[in-house]
Design a protein around this motif. Structure first.
Motif, short mmCIF file in Angstrom:
data_model
loop_
_atom_site.label_atom_id
_atom_site.label_comp_id
_atom_site.label_asym_id
_atom_site.label_seq_id
_atom_site.Cartn_x
_atom_site.Cartn_y
_atom_site.Cartn_z
N ALA A 3 0.79 -1.22 0.00
CA ALA A 3 0.00 0.00 0.00
C ALA A 3 0.82 1.28 0.00
CB ALA A 3 -0.92 0.02 1.24
N SER A 4 2.12 1.18 0.29
CA SER A 4 2.89 2.37 0.59
C SER A 4 3.16 3.24 -0.63
CB SER A 4 4.22 1.99 1.24
OG SER A 4 4.96 3.15 1.54
N SER A 5 2.92 4.52 -0.47
CA SER A 5 3.37 5.51 -1.44
C SER A 5 3.99 6.67 -0.67
CB SER A 5 2.18 6.00 -2.28
OG SER A 5 1.17 6.55 -1.45
N ILE A 6 4.45 6.38 0.54
CA ILE A 6 5.01 7.38 1.43
C ILE A 6 6.53 7.30 1.41
CG2 ILE A 6 5.10 8.26 3.79
CD1 ILE A 6 2.36 8.51 2.42
N LYS A 7 7.16 8.43 1.17
CA LYS A 7 8.61 8.51 1.19
C LYS A 7 9.06 9.12 2.51
CE LYS A 7 12.54 10.84 -0.97
NZ LYS A 7 12.97 11.83 -1.99
N GLU A 8 10.03 8.49 3.15
CA GLU A 8 10.59 9.01 4.39
C GLU A 8 11.99 9.54 4.10
OE1 GLU A 8 12.46 6.94 8.24
OE2 GLU A 8 10.26 6.71 8.16
N GLY A 27 -6.09 13.36 5.91
CA GLY A 27 -5.62 14.49 5.13
C GLY A 27 -4.74 13.97 4.01
N ASN A 28 -5.00 14.41 2.79
CA ASN A 28 -4.25 13.90 1.63
C ASN A 28 -4.36 12.39 1.51
OD1 ASN A 28 -1.77 16.28 2.60
ND2 ASN A 28 -3.30 16.58 1.01
N GLY A 29 -5.49 11.82 1.94
CA GLY A 29 -5.70 10.38 1.83
C GLY A 29 -4.98 9.55 2.87
N GLY A 54 1.75 5.36 13.49
CA GLY A 54 2.04 5.24 12.07
C GLY A 54 0.90 5.83 11.27
N TYR A 55 0.84 5.50 9.97
CA TYR A 55 -0.15 6.09 9.08
C TYR A 55 -0.83 5.01 8.24
CZ TYR A 55 2.09 10.55 10.19
OH TYR A 55 2.59 11.65 10.84
N ILE A 56 -2.10 5.23 7.96
CA ILE A 56 -2.88 4.34 7.11
C ILE A 56 -3.47 5.14 5.96
CG2 ILE A 56 -3.47 2.74 8.99
CD1 ILE A 56 -6.26 4.08 9.09
N ASN A 57 -3.88 4.41 4.89
CA ASN A 57 -4.61 5.06 3.81
C ASN A 57 -6.11 4.83 3.99
OD1 ASN A 57 -5.13 2.45 2.90
ND2 ASN A 57 -3.63 2.55 1.24
N THR A 58 -6.90 5.32 3.07
CA THR A 58 -8.36 5.24 3.23
C THR A 58 -8.90 3.83 3.09
OG1 THR A 58 -8.59 5.86 0.89
CG2 THR A 58 -8.79 7.62 2.52
N ASP A 59 -8.06 2.90 2.64
CA ASP A 59 -8.44 1.48 2.62
C ASP A 59 -8.12 0.80 3.95
OD1 ASP A 59 -9.37 1.52 -0.03
OD2 ASP A 59 -7.35 1.25 -0.81
N TYR A 74 6.64 5.40 15.19
CA TYR A 74 6.94 6.76 15.58
C TYR A 74 6.50 7.07 17.00
CZ TYR A 74 7.41 7.00 10.54
OH TYR A 74 7.79 6.75 9.25
N LYS A 75 7.20 8.01 17.61
CA LYS A 75 6.91 8.40 19.00
C LYS A 75 5.80 9.45 19.05
CE LYS A 75 9.12 9.60 23.34
NZ LYS A 75 10.42 9.79 24.05
N ARG A 76 5.79 10.36 18.10
CA ARG A 76 4.73 11.35 17.98
C ARG A 76 4.41 11.50 16.50
NH1 ARG A 76 8.07 14.64 21.30
NH2 ARG A 76 8.37 16.04 19.53
N VAL A 77 3.19 11.89 16.20
CA VAL A 77 2.80 12.02 14.80
C VAL A 77 2.03 13.31 14.59
CG1 VAL A 77 2.78 9.58 14.22
CG2 VAL A 77 0.76 10.60 15.26
N ASN A 78 2.09 13.82 13.38
CA ASN A 78 1.34 14.99 12.97
C ASN A 78 0.61 14.67 11.67
OD1 ASN A 78 2.42 17.22 14.91
ND2 ASN A 78 4.22 16.09 14.22
N SER A 79 -0.48 15.35 11.44
CA SER A 79 -1.31 15.04 10.28
C SER A 79 -0.67 15.48 8.97
CB SER A 79 -2.68 15.72 10.43
OG SER A 79 -3.37 15.20 11.52
N PHE A 80 -1.03 14.79 7.89
CA PHE A 80 -0.59 15.18 6.56
C PHE A 80 -1.31 16.45 6.12
CE2 PHE A 80 1.65 11.29 6.08
CZ PHE A 80 2.49 11.44 4.98
N HIS A 81 -0.54 17.34 5.53
CA HIS A 81 -1.07 18.56 4.94
C HIS A 81 -0.13 18.96 3.83
CE1 HIS A 81 -2.15 23.02 5.02
NE2 HIS A 81 -3.30 22.40 4.80
#
Length: 381
Positions: free
Chosen positions: A49-54, A325-327, A342-347, A356-363
């Motif tokens: 599912a990943s399309s996230i670049k770190e 945010g941003n899917g 961590g992060y999930i997509n809409t599926d 991760y220890k803390r997270v912030n929303s995608f924008h």
């Protein structure tokens, strides 16, 4: 110097519970069943599912500055370094520019402008996204830009004015207000002289909704949740007309035509602008909709996501879930070794590890996630 107040931020427990993880890490009370998944299963889901670049190189990233939401704005992220200095990072994790030593950033960028303070004079002005001072530091009181304007005062005896991003004054206030001047849909909260009632003022500096209510939120979809002195919540429109009667214990914002509300039994459901219950009262907590989904919590404290028909689309498997945010949405669990996010997509598929220890929303298709108290990585969609 900055006049933003904390009153509006403390209005609803709903808002605090659903947004604090975006800026301060998330607190959990019960272990999640998700920690029973093995690493191979997680890697499989992520690879599919990943399309996230770190970004490979972490950034110095401590506590989020007071007047920041921890998200990218105009392509830049306000962050606190280990030495206590606040800087702006770009999407690659590089310092976007270097400000003169006497200038310190105060707010995120909005409308291509960020508020800065001159430490030698204690006066405020504004920089552009190149770090250039485009509105001089001549103001005794200031706010960040919202809805295309900012509030400024040249002296304590001045009622203040609204300026545009080019520094032009468009409204000279005829009277002084107690307000954070955070505009949404053309209106901002204002507090009565005794600070015991709230109303709303417009960009002309006119109080268009009188001091009537005990608490209020920002406008969304031409409606706002307000609380009466009988401790009941309902909704009014931008003219001050009651559109949903005052009958709820608490309420969130309208988004995509629905708003979360809490009944007398303490359960949450969703109503439309007619006040009709669209999704029955059944949740321990409920967030506003974003991108067709809303985070909801069951009575066991587990979080999942429902669609606008109330169908559970992503099952109750998290201890914390933020808005999409941003899917992409941030989620968290409590494991035996500590808190993991961590992060999930809409599926509902993981697009990052739960690491991760803390997270912030995608924008703006970017987010920042902490890997320690003083370091973080930038994620790009």
């Amino acid at each position: 110097m900055n006049k933003i107040t904390g009153k509006a931020a403390s209005v609803f427990a709903l808002t605090v519970m659903l947004t604090i993880g975006a800026s301060e890490g998330i607190t959990y009370s019960a272990p999640s069943q998700l920690n029973q998944n093995n690493n191979a299963e997680n890697r499989l889901a992520i690879s599919a599912a990943s399309s996230i670049k770190e970004e490979k190189v972490p950034i110095e990233y401590g506590p989020i500055p007071t007047q920041s939401d921890g998200m990218f704005h105009d392509g830049l992220l306000l962050a606190n370094k280990a030495n206590g200095k606040d800087v702006f990072y770009n999407s690659k994790g590089k310092e976007a520019f270097t400000l003169p030593n006497h200038l310190i950033p105060i707010t995120d960028f909005h409308n291509q402008r960020a508020l800065v303070e001159d430490t030698s004079t204690k006066l405020g002005g504004y920089i552009n996204t190149k770090g250039e001072l485009v509105i001089p530091c001549i103001y005794a009181e200031t706010t960040g830009f919202s809805d295309g304007i900012a509030f400024v005062k040249k002296s304590k005896n001045d009622n203040g004015a609204f300026i545009t991003p080019d520094g032009k004054s468009i409204t000279n206030l005829k009277k002084s207000y107690s307000s954070d001047y955070s505009f949404s849909e053309g209106l901002a909260l204002a507090y009565s002289p005794n600070n015991d009632k709230i109303g709303y003022l417009n960009k002309k500096g006119t109080l268009v909704i009188p001091y009537t209510y005990k608490y209020g939120r920002s406008f969304s979809e031409n409606a706002v949740a307000v609380q009466t002195f009988q401790e009941k919540y309902g909704f009014i429109d931008s003219k001050g007309k009651v559109i949903v009667p005052f009958q709820y214990q608490s309420a969130g914002d309208f988004s995509q035509g629905l708003a979360p509300v809490q009944n007398e039994s303490g359960l949450w459901g969703y109503i439309n602008r007619k006040g009709e219950v669209v999704i029955p009262f059944q949740y321990a907590l409920a967030d506003s909709f974003s991108e067709g989904l809303a985070a909801v919590y069951n009575k066991q404290g587990k979080a999942g996501y429902v669609n606008k028909q109330g169908k559970l689309m992503i099952g109750y498997q998290y201890d914390k879930a933020l808005s999409f945010g941003n899917g992409i949405a941030a989620v968290g669990v409590q494991t035996k070794t500590g808190r993991k996010y961590g992060y999930i997509n809409t599926d509902g598929k993981l697009v990052t590890p739960l690491r991760y220890k803390r997270v912030n929303s995608f924008h703006e298709n970017m987010a920042v996630a902490s890997i320690s108290d003083q370091t973080a990585v930038i994620l790009t969609k």
